[in-house]
Design an enzyme around this catalytic site. Structure first.
Site, PDB file in Angstrom:
ATOM      1  N   GLU A 295       0.887  -1.165   0.000  1.00  0.00           N
ATOM      2  CA  GLU A 295       0.000   0.000   0.000  1.00  0.00           C
ATOM      3  C   GLU A 295       0.917   1.205   0.000  1.00  0.00           C
ATOM      4  O   GLU A 295       1.766   1.359   0.873  1.00  0.00           O
ATOM      5  CB  GLU A 295      -0.925  -0.011   1.222  1.00  0.00           C
ATOM      6  CG  GLU A 295      -2.048   1.020   1.142  1.00  0.00           C
ATOM      7  CD  GLU A 295      -1.734   2.275   1.909  1.00  0.00           C
ATOM      8  OE1 GLU A 295      -1.554   3.333   1.251  1.00  0.00           O
ATOM      9  OE2 GLU A 295      -1.661   2.226   3.142  1.00  0.00           O
ATOM     10  N   CYS A 329      -2.148   8.252   4.428  1.00  0.00           N
ATOM     11  CA  CYS A 329      -2.205   7.837   3.024  1.00  0.00           C
ATOM     12  C   CYS A 329      -3.506   8.293   2.380  1.00  0.00           C
ATOM     13  O   CYS A 329      -3.559   8.517   1.173  1.00  0.00           O
ATOM     14  CB  CYS A 329      -2.094   6.319   2.917  1.00  0.00           C
ATOM     15  SG  CYS A 329      -0.687   5.612   3.785  1.00  0.00           S
TER      16      CYS A 329
END
Length: 551
Positions: A295, A329
């Site tokens: 990720e 994120c």
């Protein structure tokens, strides 16, 4: 250890309640005391390999981002030799751990969850606040609640995987065995979420794997306490081996090992792409094809339709962009607002941002702390100065920065008439958000801009009162975000509720907080058992039609 008889059912997972730390509450006082204790006690942090503490003698300092001269710990750095030792320790531990019954593995992590939600809560929250400059609320939802949720829900996800079994025909029993991977998993974790620091090595270990764990150096302080938590929970030595150091010093020898079975990564897109290239170049040297789960970055968006609630959009921008200094994120960093609503949205955002307090996170009146280090501070400073000098950009609010005591950057809102301006396309990972105002009749075209304007596909949000507008966005932005929010900010995914991850340049979309992530850490084996095997090779069709005997 042999499996005990019984079909065991672990406790049903529930999301850990978020404590509010209101004045006078017992959790507020407990945390205040722990913050003072840990702030005043400079510690030494060793590597942990095969359950043993290793002091290399080569060290770096863990400091508080909001008080950068304050040293929390001296951290021992690892070398290629230490990585080799960690791989050997993982291999030795694997012999027992991969045979350990699932209920014994589950018990370790369920115990870790109860320790974290109870007596270890203040310690992990304080470590995250001091070492990563998170406010109390951001630390609570991360280090305490989300990680507790990962530990508990992962057990349920594991059992859902194990329950997926093939059908059996008459006289046959077909089974699927979900074996741990053969080799070690290399877990590389970021600074911004203590929960990720615990989950990336922990989820692989729960499935029976052994791990070499390299946390971000800027999260070494909380990683140290996570390792202590694993040990107290009963994790056997060598199952998770903790090695601090730079990406190249630790990553190169780990990726070169023929025993590499998988990579569990959260971090920047360029680093992940570099690791993938290295694995590809080494592919003939590995015993198995390594699983690669990552990720990475994002350029997350908020799109407002002309029918949207301007107040809700403004609140989503402020929270989604500036909680934890924009270092999530999923943080919003590009805004697409219609001309009819923009004056109201802009005024509300500017008014709200002007009230945001930035400073020491131990002061509970502050909404933001400092960015993580000098490199991040420089990135934000350069972007802000570029915006100030650009003809097509206005700084609506913020734009200040100061690193004299800590790496502080004001929450900054930019407005641009150029949808291709750098801050609309490149990830900054800080408290800078850029708004582009579109003609209210150009909603469909603007959605195309959103989809094609950045290489990422992590999170995004759309605000509208009209259902048709939501349906259009849902279709046009189908691949623009792996986590898509309707009338809500694009941050705050909860384990078991919104499995997290994106594709494109944002990663492999293996969805942390779901069974889809855990299934990457097993290698299925099909077993067919025939109860009464055949004793003659001949099939009935071979019998002659006159029935007088076989051919």
């Amino acid at each position: 250890m042999s499996a005990a008889p019984g079909l065991f059912r672990p406790p049903a997972p529930q999301n850990e309640p978020v404590k509010d730390y209101a004045p006078g509450s017992p959790e507020r006082e407990e945390l205040r005391v722990r913050l003072e204790q840990m702030r005043s006690d400079q510690i030494e942090i060793p590597l942990v390999i095969g359950g043993k503490e290793i002091r290399s003698g080569e060290t770096f300092e863990a400091v508080m981002p909001h008080d950068r001269k304050h040293v929390l710990a001296t951290v021992h750095k690892g070398s290629a030799t230490h990585v080799d030792q960690a791989i050997e320790a993982a291999a030795e531990a694997w012999e027992d751990w991969h045979r350990t019954p699932w209920e014994e593995r589950a018990a370790v992590f369920l115990r870790a969850a109860d320790l974290l939600s109870g007596p270890w809560r203040a310690t992990l929250n304080a470590a995250t606040m001091l070492g990563q400059s998170k406010t109390v609320h951001q630390a609570e939802i991360d280090a305490a609640c989300e990680l507790t949720d990962f530990f508990r829900f992962n057990v349920e996800f594991m059992l859902r995987i194990y329950a997926e079994q093939p059908r059996s025909s008459a006289g046959v029993w077909n089974r699927m065995e979900y074996r741990p991977l053969e080799g070690f998993v290399f877990a590389v974790t970021p600074f911004n979420f203590t929960a990720i620091g615990g989950n990336l090595p922990g989820s692989a270990a729960l499935m029976g794997n052994t791990v070499v764990w390299k946390p971000a150096s800027t999260a070494a302080y909380s990683a140290h306490f996570l390792m202590k938590l694993f040990e107290e929970a009963g994790l056997p030595p060598g199952v998770i081996n903790l090695v601090y150091g730079s990406g190249a010093e630790i990553g190169d020898p780990a990726l070169a090992s023929p025993h590499l079975a998988g990579v569990h990564f959260t971090g920047s897109t360029p680093v992940f792409q570099s690791m993938w290239k290295t694995i590809g170049a080494n592919i003939a040297n590995y015993r198995n094809y390594p699983r690669i789960v990552g990720e990475t970055g994002g350029k997350d968006f908020i799109v407002a339709h002309p029918s949207a609630d301007a107040e809700a959009v403004a609140t989503a921008i402020v929270r989604g962009s500036f909680e934890y200094q924009g270092q999530k994120c999923s943080a919003a960093s590009r805004i697409f607002a219609p001309a009819n609503l923009w004056p109201e949205i802009r005024d509300r955002v500017v008014e709200d941002v002007a009230t945001i307090r930035v400073g020491d996170v131990a002061d509970f009146g502050n909404f933001m702390g400092a960015v993580i280090d000098a490199g991040s501070f420089r990135t934000q400073k350069e972007a802000i100065e570029e915006a100030k000098a650009a003809d097509k950009v206005n700084v609506l609010v913020g734009g200040g920065y100061d690193d004299s005591d800590g790496w502080f950057v004001e929450p900054t809102v930019l407005e641009t008439t150029d949808p291709d301006f750098r801050t609309m396309k490149e990830e900054l990972f800080g408290p800078v958000v850029t708004a582009y105002v579109y003609p209210e009749s150009k909603y469909d075209e603007t959605l195309e801009l959103v989809d094609k304007g950045a290489p990422y596909g992590l999170t995004g949000a759309v605000f509208a009162r009209e259902r048709e507008a939501l349906e259009i966005a849902d279709e046009k932005l189908r691949y623009a975000a792996g986590n898509f929010y309707v009338n809500d900010k694009p941050t705050g995914a909860v384990v078991g509720q919104q499995p997290f991850g994106g594709a494109r340049a944002s990663g492999t979309n293996d969805k942390a907080g779901s069974m889809w992530n855990l299934i990457r850490w097993v290698s299925p084996r099909t077993i067919k058992e025939t109860f009464v095997p055949a004793t003659d090779y001949r099939y009935p069709f071979m019998t002659p039609e006159d029935g007088r005997g076989a051919l």
